[in-house]
Design an enzyme around this catalytic site. Structure first.
Site, PDB file in Angstrom:
ATOM      1  N   THR A 141      54.346  80.483  45.976  1.00 19.57           N
ATOM      2  CA  THR A 141      55.189  80.776  47.144  1.00 19.57           C
ATOM      3  C   THR A 141      55.760  79.481  47.744  1.00 19.57           C
ATOM      4  O   THR A 141      56.874  79.468  48.263  1.00 19.57           O
ATOM      5  CB  THR A 141      54.389  81.577  48.203  1.00 19.57           C
ATOM      6  OG1 THR A 141      53.778  82.681  47.537  1.00 19.57           O
ATOM      7  CG2 THR A 141      55.279  82.110  49.295  1.00 19.57           C
ATOM      8  N   ASP A 194      57.082  88.244  49.272  1.00 23.03           N
ATOM      9  CA  ASP A 194      55.741  88.600  48.781  1.00 23.03           C
ATOM     10  C   ASP A 194      55.433  90.069  49.101  1.00 23.03           C
ATOM     11  O   ASP A 194      55.009  90.835  48.240  1.00 23.03           O
ATOM     12  CB  ASP A 194      54.671  87.710  49.425  1.00 23.03           C
ATOM     13  CG  ASP A 194      54.876  86.221  49.154  1.00 23.03           C
ATOM     14  OD1 ASP A 194      54.042  85.605  48.489  1.00 23.03           O
ATOM     15  OD2 ASP A 194      55.899  85.656  49.613  1.00 23.03           O
TER      16      ASP A 194
HETATM   17  N1  LIG Z   1      43.302  74.819  47.365  1.00 26.38           N
HETATM   18  C1  LIG Z   1      43.686  75.428  46.262  1.00 26.38           C
HETATM   19  N2  LIG Z   1      43.211  75.049  45.076  1.00 26.38           N
HETATM   20  C2  LIG Z   1      43.623  75.640  43.963  1.00 26.38           C
HETATM   21  N3  LIG Z   1      44.520  76.654  43.920  1.00 26.38           N
HETATM   22  C3  LIG Z   1      45.024  77.063  45.088  1.00 26.38           C
HETATM   23  C4  LIG Z   1      44.644  76.485  46.301  1.00 26.38           C
HETATM   24  N4  LIG Z   1      45.306  77.102  47.274  1.00 26.38           N
HETATM   25  C5  LIG Z   1      46.080  78.041  46.687  1.00 26.38           C
HETATM   26  N5  LIG Z   1      45.887  78.023  45.363  1.00 26.38           N
HETATM   27  C6  LIG Z   1      46.488  78.922  44.389  1.00 26.38           C
HETATM   28  O1  LIG Z   1      47.405  78.252  43.592  1.00 26.38           O
HETATM   29  C7  LIG Z   1      48.512  79.106  43.347  1.00 26.38           C
HETATM   30  C8  LIG Z   1      49.662  78.259  43.006  1.00 26.38           C
HETATM   31  O2  LIG Z   1      49.231  77.511  41.923  1.00 26.38           O
HETATM   32  P1  LIG Z   1      50.121  76.446  41.296  1.00 26.38           P
HETATM   33  O3  LIG Z   1      49.571  76.081  39.968  1.00 26.38           O
HETATM   34  O4  LIG Z   1      51.512  76.966  41.298  1.00 26.38           O
HETATM   35  O5  LIG Z   1      50.013  75.219  42.272  1.00 26.38           O
HETATM   36  S1  LIG Z   1      51.200  74.406  42.864  1.00 26.38           S
HETATM   37  O6  LIG Z   1      51.843  75.235  43.883  1.00 26.38           O
HETATM   38  O7  LIG Z   1      52.089  74.009  41.760  1.00 26.38           O
HETATM   39  O8  LIG Z   1      50.610  73.213  43.452  1.00 26.38           O
HETATM   40  C9  LIG Z   1      48.663  79.868  44.617  1.00 26.38           C
HETATM   41  O9  LIG Z   1      49.272  81.101  44.339  1.00 26.38           O
HETATM   42  P2  LIG Z   1      50.253  81.781  45.428  1.00 26.38           P
HETATM   43  O10 LIG Z   1      49.456  81.966  46.691  1.00 26.38           O
HETATM   44  O11 LIG Z   1      50.573  83.084  44.770  1.00 26.38           O
HETATM   45  O12 LIG Z   1      51.431  80.884  45.599  1.00 26.38           O
HETATM   46  C10 LIG Z   1      47.230  80.028  45.076  1.00 26.38           C
HETATM   47  O13 LIG Z   1      46.656  81.222  44.673  1.00 26.38           O
HETATM   48 MG   LIG Z   2      51.267  84.881  45.505  1.00 25.47          MG
HETATM   49 MG   LIG Z   3      49.795  83.114  48.303  1.00 30.97          MG
END
Ligand SMILES: Nc1ncnc2c1ncn2[C@@H]1O[C@H](COP(=O)(O)OS(=O)(=O)O)[C@@H](OP(=O)(O)O)[C@H]1O
Ligand SMILES: [Mg+2]
Ligand SMILES: [Mg+2]
Ligand SMILES: [Mg+2]
Length: 456
Positions: A224, A127
Site C-alpha cells: 500500500t 484496499d
Molecule cells: N515491520 C514489518 N516487517 C515486515 N513486513 C511488514 C512490516 N510491516 C508491514 N509488513 C508487510 O509487508 C508488506 C509489504 O511488503 P513489501 O515486501 O512490499 O515491503 S516494502 O513495502 O517493499 O518495504 C505489507 O503488506 P501491505 O500491508 O499489504 O502493504 C505488510 O503486510
Molecule cells: Mg495489503
Molecule cells: Mg496493509
C-alpha cells in the site's frame, strides 16, 4: 434466469469459457482518495472443503451467476480448480482497473490527503474497495455459503464515526467497478449496492484459515505504501485447501514493460529529476499472473484497460523463471522499506554469495511476479525479530513461482506453512525465493554462515 459463467469451455489451456454480457446500470463516477490505518478483528472459521459444491471430483458443471451448478460433464483431475481460477483472474482484472483509477486520483491530488509517515502501515479506499468487490464477486459466483475468505482489511475503521466520506467513497468505487463486470465476463449486481451491502462484503472476509477446509486469501492492495506513492503494488488472491495453496493470482497494475523500470520510483523521479517519466504505455503496462498447483505452468495476461479493445479470452502467455544460475549474473529483489527487511543483512549475504548486481528494491508481491516472469532470480526477506509474516503477503506469489519452475522456502529450506491460520507460523528466519535450486542452495548456506554474527 441463470446465466452461464465463463468457466468450463476450456477453449485454451489457461482461460476458458464463454460470457454473456448484460447492460450496465451504473454511471462511473470519479472518487477521491482517503487514507487510514488498519488493524485485525472479527474472524470466523473457514468452511470444510466437503461442504463446498465441488467440481473437481471427475464431474463439473456450468456455474451460474446465482451460484448454482448445472449440467454434469466429464472432468479430468487436470481440470481441478479451473473454474475457481477463471473467476479469480477476472475478479483480479477488475480489481486492477479499480486500483488504477484510485491511484491516479491519489497522485493527481496534493499529498495533504495522505497523512502518514513512512514507517506506518497505510490503508486507502482502494484496499477496502478491492476487498468488497472481490468478496462480492466470489460470493455471487460460488454462492456465499460456499465461500470463505481471509483478507487483510476489516470493517471497523470505515464504519466508525467521522469516516462517512470515506465510506461513501468506498461504496461509489465498488459500484463503479462492479458496473464493469460484464466487460470481464462476470455479472454485477442488479441494483447499485448500498452501504450495508458493501460493509457486509468487507466483513464477510473473516476466515481464520487453518489446516482443514477451503478458503480464499486476499491481500486487496499489497504494498500500500508503494500504491500511495504512485509506485508498484499488487493485488493478491489465492485459494487454500487443507493447508495447501491450490491457485494463485497476482494483479500487478504497474508492472512496466521494461523490467529496468521496476526500480524506478515514480513520484520521486517526477518531483526530483523533472525528467519525463516513461509513457503510460510502458509504465502502466500492467499484468495479471496466475497458476494452478500441479499444472507446471504459470500464465500472464495483459490488463484489460478501459481504452483497449476488450477481448476475452485474451492473449495470455506462459511465463517461466530465469535460467541464470551464476550469482554474478543474478538479480535479487527485496522490500523497499528497511523496516520490513534488513538491507544490511542481505547486503552481506549478497556479497558472500557473489551477487554483483544492485538489489532490485520493489514494493509488494511484484517481487514474486518478477521471479516468475524471469526478470529477477532471487527474492529475500528478513523481517525484524518478532514480526510474523501474514499468509496473504505470500500465498499467491509462492504458488505462481513454484509453477513457473522456481523454489520458495524459509531460510531453513522448509516450505512455507499456510495451514496455521493468519500467520506463517514456524517460519525459520526469513523467506527465500529463487529461480532454481543452485542459487537457492547457495543462499541457504550463506544465511547459515552469517546468521549468528548478524544482529537479527
Ligand atoms: N515491520 C514489518 N516487517 C515486515 N513486513 C511488514 C512490516 N510491516 C508491514 N509488513 C508487510 O509487508 C508488506 C509489504 O511488503 P513489501 O515486501 O512490499 O515491503 S516494502 O513495502 O517493499 O518495504 C505489507 O503488506 P501491505 O500491508 O499489504 O502493504 C505488510 O503486510
Ligand atoms: Mg495489503
Ligand atoms: Mg496493509
Ligand atoms: Mg500485503
Amino acid at each position: 434466469m441463470p446465466i452461464s459463467c465463463a468457466s468450463f469451455a476450456a477453449k485454451v489451456p489457461h482461460v476458458f469459457g464463454e460470457r454473456k454480457r448484460n447492460n450496465s446500470r451504473f454511471t462511473p463516477t470519479h472518487v477521491g482518495g482517503f487514507f487510514l490505518f488498519f488493524n485485525l478483528h472479527n474472524r470466523s472459521h473457514n468452511i470444510p472443503s466437503q461442504n463446498i459444491a465441488s467440481v473437481s471430483n471427475h464431474t463439473h458443471s456450468c456455474l451460474t451467476m446465482e451460484g448454482q451448478y448445472q449440467t454434469t460433464v466429464a472432468c479430468p483431475e487436470a481440470d481441478k480448480h479451473r473454474k475457481e481460477l477463471d473467476v479469480a483472474v477476472r475478479a483480479i482484472q477488475m480489481a486492477c482497473s479499480l486500483c488504477q483509477r484510485v491511484q491516479e486520483s491519489l497522485i493527481s491530488k496534493t499529498n495533504s490527503q495522505i497523512q502518514s509517515k513512512d514507517d506506518d502501515s497505510p490503508v486507502t479506499i482502494a484496499d477496502w474497495s478491492v476487498q468488497a468487490t472481490v468478496s462480492w464477486l466470489l460470493s455471487k459466483c460460488f454462492g456465499s455459503r460456499n465461500v470463505s475468505i481471509m483478507a487483510e482489511e476489516d470493517v471497523q475503521n470505515i464504519s466508525k464515526a467521522g469516516t462517512a466520506g470515506l465510506l461513501e467513497a468506498v461504496v461509489k468505487t465498488v459500484n463503479e467497478c462492479l458496473a464493469d463486470a460484464p466487460r470481464y465476463g462476470l455479472i454485477g449486481p442488479e441494483m447499485v449496492l448500498g452501504t450495508k451491502e458493501v460493509l457486509e462484503a468487507i466483513s464477510r472476509c473473516n476466515s481464520e484459515g487453518g489446516q482443514t477446509g477451503r478458503f480464499w486469501v486476499l491481500d486487496p492492495v499489497d504494498g500500500t505504501l508503494g500504491f500511495v506513492r504512485g509506485d508498484q503494488y499488487a493485488i493478491a488472491l489465492a485459494l487454500i485447501e487443507d493447508g495447501e495453496v491450490v491457485l494463485g493470482v497476482l494483479g500487478c497494475p504497474n508492472y512496466p514493460m521494461k523490467k529496468e523500470w521496476l526500480s524506478y520510483h515514480h513520484r520521486y523521479y517526477r518531483i526530483i529529476s523533472k525528467l519525463t517519466p516513461p509513457t503510460s504505455d510502458s509504465w502502466d503496462k500492467g499484468c495479471v499472473i496466475y497458476a494452478r498447483r500441479g499444472s507446471g505452468k504459470a500464465w500472464m495476461q495483459p490488463l484489460l484497460n478501459g481504452n483497449k479493445k476488450l477481448e476475452w479470452p485474451n492473449s495470455a502467455r506462459p511465463v517461466q523463471v530465469s535460467s541464470i544460475d551464476n550469482p554474478a549474473l543474478a538479480t535479487f529483489c527485496e522490500p523497499v522499506e528497511k523496516a520490513n527487511s534488513s538491507h544490511s543483512f542481505t547486503t552481506g549475504l549478497a556479497h558472500s554469495v557473489g551477487l554483483r548486481k544492485q538489489p532490485l528494491r520493489v514494493y509488494s508481491m511484484v517481487k514474486y511476479a518478477a521471479i516468475a516472469r524471469g526478470d529477477a532470480e532471487i527474492f529475500m526477506k528478513f523481517a525484524r525479530a518478532g514480526y510474523k509474516e501474514k499468509i496473504w503477503d505470500h500465498a499467491a506469489g509462492v504458488a505462481i513461482i513454484q509453477e513457473a519452475g522456481g523454489m520458495v522456502t524459509d531460510a531453513g529450506g522448509r516450505p512455507l506453512d499456510f495451514s496455521k491460520g493468519i500467520y506463517l507460523e514456524g517460519l525459520d528466519r526469513g523467506i527465500i525465493a529463487c529461480s532454481g535450486a543452485k542459487l537457492h542452495d547457495k543462499i541457504i548456506m550463506a544465511v547459515d554462515a552469517s546468521w549468528n554474527s548478524s544482529s537479527l
